[in-house]
Scaffold this motif. Structure first.
Motif, PDB file in Angstrom:
ATOM      1  N   PHE A 278      15.082   3.780   0.666  1.00 51.14           N
ATOM      2  CA  PHE A 278      15.551   2.617   1.436  1.00 51.14           C
ATOM      3  C   PHE A 278      16.582   3.017   2.482  1.00 51.14           C
ATOM      4  CE2 PHE A 278      14.254   0.864  -2.706  1.00 51.14           C
ATOM      5  CZ  PHE A 278      13.316  -0.066  -2.270  1.00 51.14           C
ATOM      6  N   GLN A 279      16.716   4.327   2.701  1.00 53.76           N
ATOM      7  CA  GLN A 279      17.765   4.782   3.617  1.00 53.76           C
ATOM      8  C   GLN A 279      17.197   5.585   4.784  1.00 53.76           C
ATOM      9  OE1 GLN A 279      19.991   7.097   0.833  1.00 53.76           O
ATOM     10  NE2 GLN A 279      21.501   5.479   0.477  1.00 53.76           N
TER      11      GLN A 279
ATOM     12  N   LYS B 102      22.235   5.574   6.378  1.00 54.10           N
ATOM     13  CA  LYS B 102      22.204   4.149   6.715  1.00 54.10           C
ATOM     14  C   LYS B 102      21.160   3.450   5.850  1.00 54.10           C
ATOM     15  CE  LYS B 102      20.684   2.716  10.744  1.00 54.10           C
ATOM     16  NZ  LYS B 102      20.416   3.028  12.140  1.00 54.10           N
ATOM     17  N   PHE B 103      21.531   2.280   5.323  1.00 54.60           N
ATOM     18  CA  PHE B 103      20.585   1.502   4.540  1.00 54.60           C
ATOM     19  C   PHE B 103      19.658   0.762   5.496  1.00 54.60           C
ATOM     20  CE2 PHE B 103      19.321  -2.388   2.322  1.00 54.60           C
ATOM     21  CZ  PHE B 103      18.767  -1.844   1.182  1.00 54.60           C
ATOM     22  N   VAL B 104      18.340   0.953   5.317  1.00 51.04           N
ATOM     23  CA  VAL B 104      17.426   0.337   6.289  1.00 51.04           C
ATOM     24  C   VAL B 104      16.417  -0.603   5.617  1.00 51.04           C
ATOM     25  CG1 VAL B 104      17.585   2.135   8.030  1.00 51.04           C
ATOM     26  CG2 VAL B 104      15.913   2.358   6.190  1.00 51.04           C
ATOM     27  N   GLY B 105      16.690  -0.968   4.370  1.00 51.63           N
ATOM     28  CA  GLY B 105      15.804  -1.919   3.692  1.00 51.63           C
ATOM     29  C   GLY B 105      14.401  -1.370   3.533  1.00 51.63           C
ATOM     30  N   MET B 106      13.416  -2.179   3.863  1.00 52.41           N
ATOM     31  CA  MET B 106      12.017  -1.807   3.642  1.00 52.41           C
ATOM     32  C   MET B 106      11.437  -1.020   4.817  1.00 52.41           C
ATOM     33  SD  MET B 106      11.299  -2.836   0.653  1.00 52.41           S
ATOM     34  CE  MET B 106       9.519  -2.765   0.541  1.00 52.41           C
ATOM     35  N   ASP B 107      12.298  -0.643   5.746  1.00 56.32           N
ATOM     36  CA  ASP B 107      11.839   0.000   6.975  1.00 56.32           C
ATOM     37  C   ASP B 107      10.908   1.187   6.729  1.00 56.32           C
ATOM     38  OD1 ASP B 107      12.137  -0.624   9.644  1.00 56.32           O
ATOM     39  OD2 ASP B 107      13.288   1.227   9.999  1.00 56.32           O
TER      40      ASP B 107
ATOM     41  N   TYR C 208       9.185   1.886   4.085  1.00 51.90           N
ATOM     42  CA  TYR C 208       7.918   1.473   3.461  1.00 51.90           C
ATOM     43  C   TYR C 208       6.985   0.836   4.475  1.00 51.90           C
ATOM     44  CZ  TYR C 208       9.804   2.603  -1.087  1.00 51.90           C
ATOM     45  OH  TYR C 208      10.319   3.282  -2.157  1.00 51.90           O
ATOM     46  N   SER C 209       7.552   0.091   5.421  1.00 55.19           N
ATOM     47  CA  SER C 209       6.673  -0.562   6.398  1.00 55.19           C
ATOM     48  C   SER C 209       6.024   0.471   7.309  1.00 55.19           C
ATOM     49  CB  SER C 209       7.454  -1.598   7.215  1.00 55.19           C
ATOM     50  OG  SER C 209       8.408  -0.929   8.007  1.00 55.19           O
TER      51      SER C 209
END
Lengths: 279, 310
Positions: free
Chosen positions: B55-56, B64-69, B71-72
């Motif tokens: 998630f980073q 940096k935390f980038v959420g689902m970025d 995975y997408s």
């Protein structure tokens, strides 16, 4: 009539088996023969059915023994790394397997679940975080970095637990009456009795480490720290000029394995079939 | 045993701490602790770390935390190529590495074959080679030159020489062949062990009932080999999804048109090659889920769970 049928079946089965075996060992024999051939030609022409027997010579081996110190550095690295892996992983996992087999204690089942859990996690998901750990500890490019992930050996824990379960536990009580400590019982009495299982696991772990590729590829950077598979892989390019080292060096990687195989064939079979999942 | 004698004399002056360490309550934990420690540091921590990293976005010196970025972005054409290659590879290796060793084991176990040990040993030898050395031999045997063993064979059969490492179909063929060659002997041993466990009485009873060899094979041998077949095919599936070296040895990290790209190869390419650790970790998590789901589905389909929960 029945006898004739039987004889025919015997011939067919044996010839079929012989053909299968020949096909399977052909690549090994081809490598052996090729290692006595001029290496530059070999890379251009590949391994061919037309062997020029008059060109057979020890040149590649002469070269590797006299003028390829780099290769022997890799060889030493591989020996040290495999040795460390065997000692550490057997030490850790035999104690656990033994404890799980002979003692009753709280959390025993939980520990066993841990072992199962490790078996289920593929190394490939651990590899990037592990690599990052090694970088942050500043130990990339070292023996210990290559060895560390291999010392957690769940297969060996299983195997030792199984084996220790079959040991004569009366010996433990007898030793206790004699005043031996629990540690003395393990190291002086039970561990020697676990000899065959130790041999099988030493071979499993040793072979895994000797042939290990992906992880050393990540954590090793400098040529002087390469293991044999990594070093040989770097020679395997169309633009190289060390094909003599590559071809004779590949043959020489078998030497320790073949020696051990001849003496401990039974343990190889046990070790490799208990391995199942690689790595 | 003199060693225990000397220990017992030492025990005369043992202190309280020592007897605590030697109590049966504490000893097992001490035996287990090094392994537990290494499990926590070298397996559990990196596993959780791997999920967090996915998630980073990880750049030198800043995370940096980038959420689902990540995975997408995982499900892109390259990933699907890797997934397709890996799946075909798994399918082919599973078929070959269960059927052939089973047949060879039945043949080898039959009363017709002499020199069983010799045949068994020669089929087992490839398991002792590393993928790199084995792969190098196959590279030389399947070189694009007309003089290579493989091209000599196809020429003999009236087919033109093949650029083995540069076609999609032959690339897959090379990887599957290398893996099958290296593993066939190990799986053969599993099947031989399973065959030895089938009781002779079953065959004798069948003979009395007038069964012929084929019927004995069909109704006794094959059904009894089911558990070992489930085991062998499961480990082949898992090892297949983890495949990397069989591709690396032929093309290193980049193959023409990605014909040799595998999922683990893609992790390596992105995580290490491109230094895109977060993205690489995300592919790793996806790979773990794929392996987990497929193993579960497979085990359910083969009825492993329904049998007395083992």
């Amino acid at each position: 009539m029945k006898n004739e049928n039987n004889a025919a079946a015997k011939w067919t089965a044996n010839i079929l088996m012989l053909l299968i075996s020949l096909v399977v060992i052909f690549p090994i024999v081809a490598l052996l023969i090729s290692s006595f051939q001029p290496s530059a030609n070999l890379m251009r022409q590949g391994i061919s059915f037309n062997v020029n027997w008059s060109e057979m010579s020890f040149n590649n081996y002469n070269y590797i023994f006299t003028s390829a110190p780099q290769y022997w550095t890799w060889y030493t690295n591989s020996v040290i790394i495999s040795g460390l892996t065997i000692v550490l992983s057997l030490f850790f996992s035999s104690m656990v397997g033994y404890a799980l087999a002979v003692y009753e204690f709280k959390g025993k089942n939980l520990f066993f679940v841990f072992v199962l859990l490790i078996l289920m996690i593929p190394f490939e998901i651990l590899m990037l975080p592990l690599y990052q750990m090694m970088v942050s500890w500043g130990i990339t490019d070292s023996y210990i970095a290559v060895v560390l992930p291999l010392i957690v050996a769940p297969v060996a824990v299983f195997f030792f637990r199984q084996y220790a379960g079959g040991l004569p536990l009366e010996l433990m009580d007898a030793a206790r009456i004699d005043g031996s400590t629990e540690y003395g019982i393990f190291f002086k009495i039970m561990l020697p009795l676990m000899g065959p299982s130790l041999a099988a696991m030493a071979i499993l772990q040793g072979l895994a480490s000797w042939n290990n590729f992906l992880w050393p590829l990540l954590v090793i950077r400098s040529n002087n720290m390469f293991t044999l598979p990594i070093g040989l892989a770097t020679l395997l390019t169309p633009y190289g000029n060390n094909y003599d080292v590559l071809i004779a060096g590949s043959v020489l990687t078998f030497v320790p394995i073949v020696i051990l195989f001849i003496f401990f064939q039974k343990y190889f079979v046990e070790g490799l079939t208990s391995g199942g999942v690689k790595g | 045993m003199s060693a225990t004698q000397s220990l017992s004399s030492k025990n005369q002056n043992k202190n309280k701490f020592f007897s605590f360490l030697n109590s049966k309550k504490v000893v097992p934990y001490i035996f287990v602790s090094p392994f537990i420690l290494s499990f926590l540091v070298l397996t559990l921590y990196p596993a959780t770390q791997g999920i967090i990293m996915s998630f980073q976005e990880i750049l030198p010196g800043q995370v940096k935390f980038v959420g689902m970025d990540n995975y997408s972005r995982v499900f892109n054409p390259n990933f699907f190529t890797a997934l397709k290659n890996t799946s075909i590879y798994v399918l082919l290796t599973v078929l070959i590495l269960t059927i052939l060793p089973m047949l060879f084991a039945i043949l080898l176990d039959s009363k017709y074959v002499k020199y069983k040990t010799l045949f068994r040993a020669s089929l087992f030898i490839p398991a002792l080679t590393s993928t790199i050395v084995g792969g190098m031999i196959f590279r030389l045997m399947f070189s694009e030159a007309d003089s290579s063993v493989a091209n000599q064979i196809v020429n003999f059969l009236g087919v033109e020489s093949v650029d083995w490492r540069y076609n999609a179909w032959s690339a897959m063929f090379l990887m599957v062949l290398l893996a099958s060659w290296r593993w066939i002997g190990v799986n053969l041993l599993y099947y031989l062990a399973a065959l030895q466990n089938i009781s002779n009485e079953l065959y004798e009873a069948a003979e009395i009932d007038g069964a012929n060899s084929f019927q004995k094979l069909r109704f006794i041998t094959i059904p009894h080999l089911k558990p070992i077949t489930v085991f062998v095919s499961s480990i082949t599936i898992i090892n297949g999804f983890r495949m990397f070296e069989e591709s690396f040895v032929f093309w290193e990290t980049s193959s023409p048109g990605n014909i040799g790209l595998t999922i683990v190869g893609y992790i390596y390419q992105q995580g290490i090659g491109q230094n895109n650790m977060g993205f690489g970790a995300a592919i790793g998590v996806v790979l773990m889920l794929i392996i987990f789901v497929i193993s579960m589905v497979y085990l359910a389909l083969t009825g492993t769970f329904s049998k007395e929960g083992k």
